[in-house]
Write an enzyme that holds these catalytic residues in place. Structure first.
Site, PDB file in Angstrom:
ATOM      1  N   ASP A 234      12.279  28.187 -15.874  1.00  0.00           N
ATOM      2  CA  ASP A 234      12.308  28.673 -17.247  1.00  0.00           C
ATOM      3  C   ASP A 234      13.764  28.610 -17.712  1.00  0.00           C
ATOM      4  OD1 ASP A 234      13.611  30.741 -16.004  1.00  0.00           O
ATOM      5  OD2 ASP A 234      12.455  32.342 -16.961  1.00  0.00           O
TER       6      ASP A 234
ATOM      7  N   LYS B 287       5.402  24.760 -16.117  1.00  0.00           N
ATOM      8  CA  LYS B 287       6.076  26.011 -15.760  1.00  0.00           C
ATOM      9  C   LYS B 287       5.053  27.132 -15.541  1.00  0.00           C
ATOM     10  CE  LYS B 287       7.760  28.907 -18.757  1.00  0.00           C
ATOM     11  NZ  LYS B 287       8.422  29.363 -19.972  1.00  0.00           N
TER      12      LYS B 287
END
Ligand code: SF4
Length: 240
Positions: free
Chosen positions: A146, A127
């Protein structure tokens, strides 16, 4: 999947992409930063915290330690106290210092531009890698997933998955590669300001008619709602 079903699904996702683009014409990362290394530090600090809180601590942190070498060599307790309010501060201090040290040792003090090298850095997962590559270098390595982006993707039925890596794989099918960076930011911002975890603002959501999970009927035209969303996002929620 029949051809008709696929065509209907394609039309829906096309509309979703268009409306999201209208509601969030200037997608961006809300972590304040002036270079890729600062963004990397800020992203590590943002785990289990909010961008707003991180933006409160980074100015002083970067004033005290303006580059990877300086941060790597800083006394641990000083770094811990500077980042304390973001939570999990012992681990985060260790990671931002370890990450900075590795940049100095292995990458000439620069942030690498490859996912493989990024995920080798302490505290950096996919991420964070996607966020830094997309935001700092404009490289479309994937789509940031996220907690906000994941929730929005699920509610909009763009994925059946719960694992972020699998959600990302599904999203990469929905958005064309050239739109991956913007799509990630848009999903995050939509989740942060409209499709909230507890009380999503469905009546006010530009995507309302396209969302089977909506909890209220959409009010007014979608372009009016998109304009409101734009104001909301650009004021960082202050227009509420
Ligand atoms: S209609 Fe509601 S659940 Fe669906 S995307 Fe919009 S805010 Fe989220």
């Amino acid at each position: 999947v029949t051809t008709t079903n696929r065509r209907t699904a394609d039309e829906r996702t096309k509309k979703l992409r268009q409306r999201l683009a209208k509601a969030i014409p200037e997608p961006r990362c809300e972590l304040d930063h002036q270079n890729p290394w600062q963004l990397l530090v800020a992203t590590i600090l943002s785990a289990q915290s909010t961008d707003r809180r991180v933006n409160l601590v980074t100015p002083e942190l970067f004033r005290a330690f303006p580059n990877p070498g300086a941060l790597a060599e800083a006394p641990r307790e000083m770094v811990e106290s500077l980042v304390k309010s973001t939570g999990f501060f012992r681990n985060k201090a260790k990671n931002i210092q370890g990450m900075s040290q590795k940049l100095v040792d292995d990458h000439g003090g620069e942030v690498p531009r490859e996912m493989d090298a990024l995920v080798e850095l302490p505290g950096v997962a996919r991420k964070t890698g996607n966020l830094v590559l997309g935001t700092a270098f404009g490289i479309a390595s994937g789509i940031i997933v996220d907690t906000h982006a994941g929730r929005v993707a699920q509610r909009l039925e763009l994925t059946d998955e719960t694992d972020p890596v699998k959600i990302e794989r599904d999203l990469c099918e929905v958005f064309p590669r050239r739109g991956w960076v913007d799509a990630g930011h848009r999903l995050v911002l939509h989740g942060r300001y409209v499709c909230l975890a507890r009380k999503p603002r469905c009546a006010d959501c530009a995507l309302g008619e396209l969302c089977a999970e909506r909890e209220a009927e959409p009010a007014g035209s979608w372009s009016e709602r998109a304009r409101r969303e734009q104001r909301r996002v650009e004021s960082r929620g202050e227009s509420d």
